[in-house]
Design an enzyme around this catalytic site. Structure first.
Site, PDB file in Angstrom:
ATOM      1  N   LYS A 240       0.821  -1.215   0.000  1.00  7.43           N
ATOM      2  CA  LYS A 240       0.000   0.000   0.000  1.00  7.43           C
ATOM      3  C   LYS A 240       0.850   1.257   0.000  1.00  7.43           C
ATOM      4  CE  LYS A 240      -4.384  -1.831   1.564  1.00  7.43           C
ATOM      5  NZ  LYS A 240      -5.408  -1.957   2.599  1.00  7.43           N
ATOM      6  N   ARG A 275      -3.227  -9.892   5.275  1.00  6.44           N
ATOM      7  CA  ARG A 275      -3.620 -10.025   3.864  1.00  6.44           C
ATOM      8  C   ARG A 275      -2.488  -9.491   2.991  1.00  6.44           C
ATOM      9  NH1 ARG A 275      -5.994  -6.668   0.170  1.00  6.44           N
ATOM     10  NH2 ARG A 275      -7.511  -7.554  -1.260  1.00  6.44           N
TER      11      ARG A 275
HETATM   12  C1  7PM Z   1      -5.798  -0.445  -5.197  1.00 11.81           C
HETATM   13  C2  7PM Z   1      -5.707   0.157  -3.950  1.00 11.81           C
HETATM   14  C3  7PM Z   1      -6.115  -1.761  -5.332  1.00 11.81           C
HETATM   15  C4  7PM Z   1      -5.936  -0.592  -2.816  1.00 11.81           C
HETATM   16  C5  7PM Z   1      -6.319  -2.505  -4.204  1.00 11.81           C
HETATM   17  C6  7PM Z   1      -6.270  -1.919  -2.944  1.00 11.81           C
HETATM   18  C7  7PM Z   1      -8.038  -4.457   2.047  1.00 11.81           C
HETATM   19  C8  7PM Z   1      -9.065  -5.277   1.587  1.00 11.81           C
HETATM   20  C9  7PM Z   1      -8.218  -4.163  -0.085  1.00 11.81           C
HETATM   21  C10 7PM Z   1      -7.735  -4.436   3.443  1.00 11.81           C
HETATM   22  C11 7PM Z   1      -9.491  -6.058   3.708  1.00 11.81           C
HETATM   23  C12 7PM Z   1      -5.311  -3.677  -1.648  1.00 11.81           C
HETATM   24  C13 7PM Z   1      -6.465  -2.721  -1.712  1.00 11.81           C
HETATM   25  N1  7PM Z   1      -7.510  -3.791   0.988  1.00 11.81           N
HETATM   26  N2  7PM Z   1      -9.781  -6.081   2.402  1.00 11.81           N
HETATM   27  N3  7PM Z   1      -9.158  -5.093   0.257  1.00 11.81           N
HETATM   28  N4  7PM Z   1      -8.495  -5.262   4.226  1.00 11.81           N
HETATM   29  N5  7PM Z   1     -10.185  -6.828   4.572  1.00 11.81           N
HETATM   30  O1  7PM Z   1      -4.191  -3.171  -1.399  1.00 11.81           O
HETATM   31  O2  7PM Z   1      -6.863  -3.704   3.944  1.00 11.81           O
HETATM   32  O3  7PM Z   1      -5.442  -4.865  -1.916  1.00 11.81           O
HETATM   33  S1  7PM Z   1      -8.029  -3.563  -1.683  1.00 11.81           S
END
Ligand code: 7PM
Length: 296
Positions: A240, A275
């Site tokens: 991130k 995750r």
């Molecule tokens: C672009 C920016 C694409 C951010 C994807 C993301 C989380 C999640 C995501 C989290 C839970 C990523 C995020 N982040 N589900 N889904 N917790 N429970 O980095 O922090 O995958 S999407």
């Protein structure tokens, strides 16, 4: 040590506060030690047919690889919940994820988590073999509480301030830890009122979802404050922008070391599930963190 139903792990051998094994539609997720959730790659290069449909063979190969590397659960999403993503219709989301879930559920021994906020996708995904619901909207969509309750699978409730499209426009909190904790407590109560068992709910402070770098850092530093909710904590920091910012605006493909460091910090703060994109590296790091945490 707290023992919570259904318990099968002797407290003395556990690292986490939870002597808890989640039943994910027949597959087990043992939270007696910190576990890794592998993010199934749904980037455009794993799509065929002009980017609308995921190639199931590519997805299956990636999922199997993550399981071999030690992932205890695989998270799959139709991309609609990603910040800044174009909203996709329910039909499109179903077309993307259901065939993959059907294939994966047969092929891998670990549970599949469906990343969605849509009630129909929750129901269809669990019917197709998913064993967990990961909802970045924490079941706030109309009908989501009822849908999740009916599936009886564990649910991850994530905090997000505002909606994906606007959440990063000057996020503001009085006290970010208090506000996130209060929100998650309210969603746990709403889930319980809808018929979701307490032991089937996981909480997530939602790193990067309506938070500045400072908000993210305070939440990670004070993660232990979420223990009060008496629910397993899931943390997603992998690759991130908070990691990129700390490291002088490193691009996303150079954030592995920072992401692993953050995962270790989260586990030392009591996180039960991390995750991540990079499973093998995180599994190794968490073994070290877990060994330190459980040393007596
Ligand atoms: C672009 C920016 C694409 C951010 C994807 C993301 C989380 C999640 C995501 C989290 C839970 C990523 C995020 N982040 N589900 N889904 N917790 N429970 O980095 O922090 O995958 S999407």
């Amino acid at each position: 040590m707290m023992s919570r139903e259904p318990s099968a792990v002797p407290p003395a051998s556990t690292d986490s506060c939870f002597s808890l094994i989640l039943d994910c539609a027949g597959k087990q997720l043992d939270l007696g030690s910190p576990q890794v959730m592998g993010i199934l790659n749904l980037t455009p290069d794993s799509f065929s047919d002009g980017g609308r449909f995921l190639n199931p063979d590519v997805a299956l190969k990636h999922a199997l690889h993550m399981v071999e590397e030690g992932a205890a659960v695989i998270d799959i999403g139709g991309e609609s919940t990603r910040p800044g993503a174009q909203p996709v219709s329910v039909d499109e989301e179903l077309d993307r994820v259901i065939p993959i879930i059907e294939r994966l559920a047969q092929a891998i021994p670990v549970p599949i988590s469906i990343d969605t906020n849509k009630p129909l996708v929750m129901r269809e995904a669990v019917s197709a073999g998913a064993g967990m619901i990961n909802d970045v909207m924490a079941l706030r969509e109309l009908g989501a509480l009822e849908a999740a309750a009916e599936t009886t699978v564990p649910v991850c409730l994530m905090h997000m301030q505002r909606k994906p499209r606007t959440m990063q426009d000057a996020p503001h909190y009085g006290n970010v830890v208090d506000e996130v904790r209060r929100f998650l407590r309210q969603r746990l109560d709403a889930g319980e009122a809808a018929g979701i068992a307490r032991h089937n709910m996981i909480v997530d402070p939602g790193f990067g979802f309506g938070k500045s770098l400072e908000h993210n850092l305070i939440l990670l530093k004070e993660l232990q404050a979420l223990d009060e909710l008496a629910a397993p904590v899931l943390v997603g920091i992998s690759r991130k922008s908070m990691v990129g910012s700390i490291l002088g605006d490193l691009p996303v493909n150079e954030r592995l070391m920072g992401s692993v460091a953050a995962a270790v910090v989260a586990v030392m703060g009591g996180a039960a599930i991390i995750r991540v994109h990079d499973v093998r590296e995180t599994v190794d790091a968490l073994k070290v963190a877990s060994a330190v945490r459980s040393a007596i």
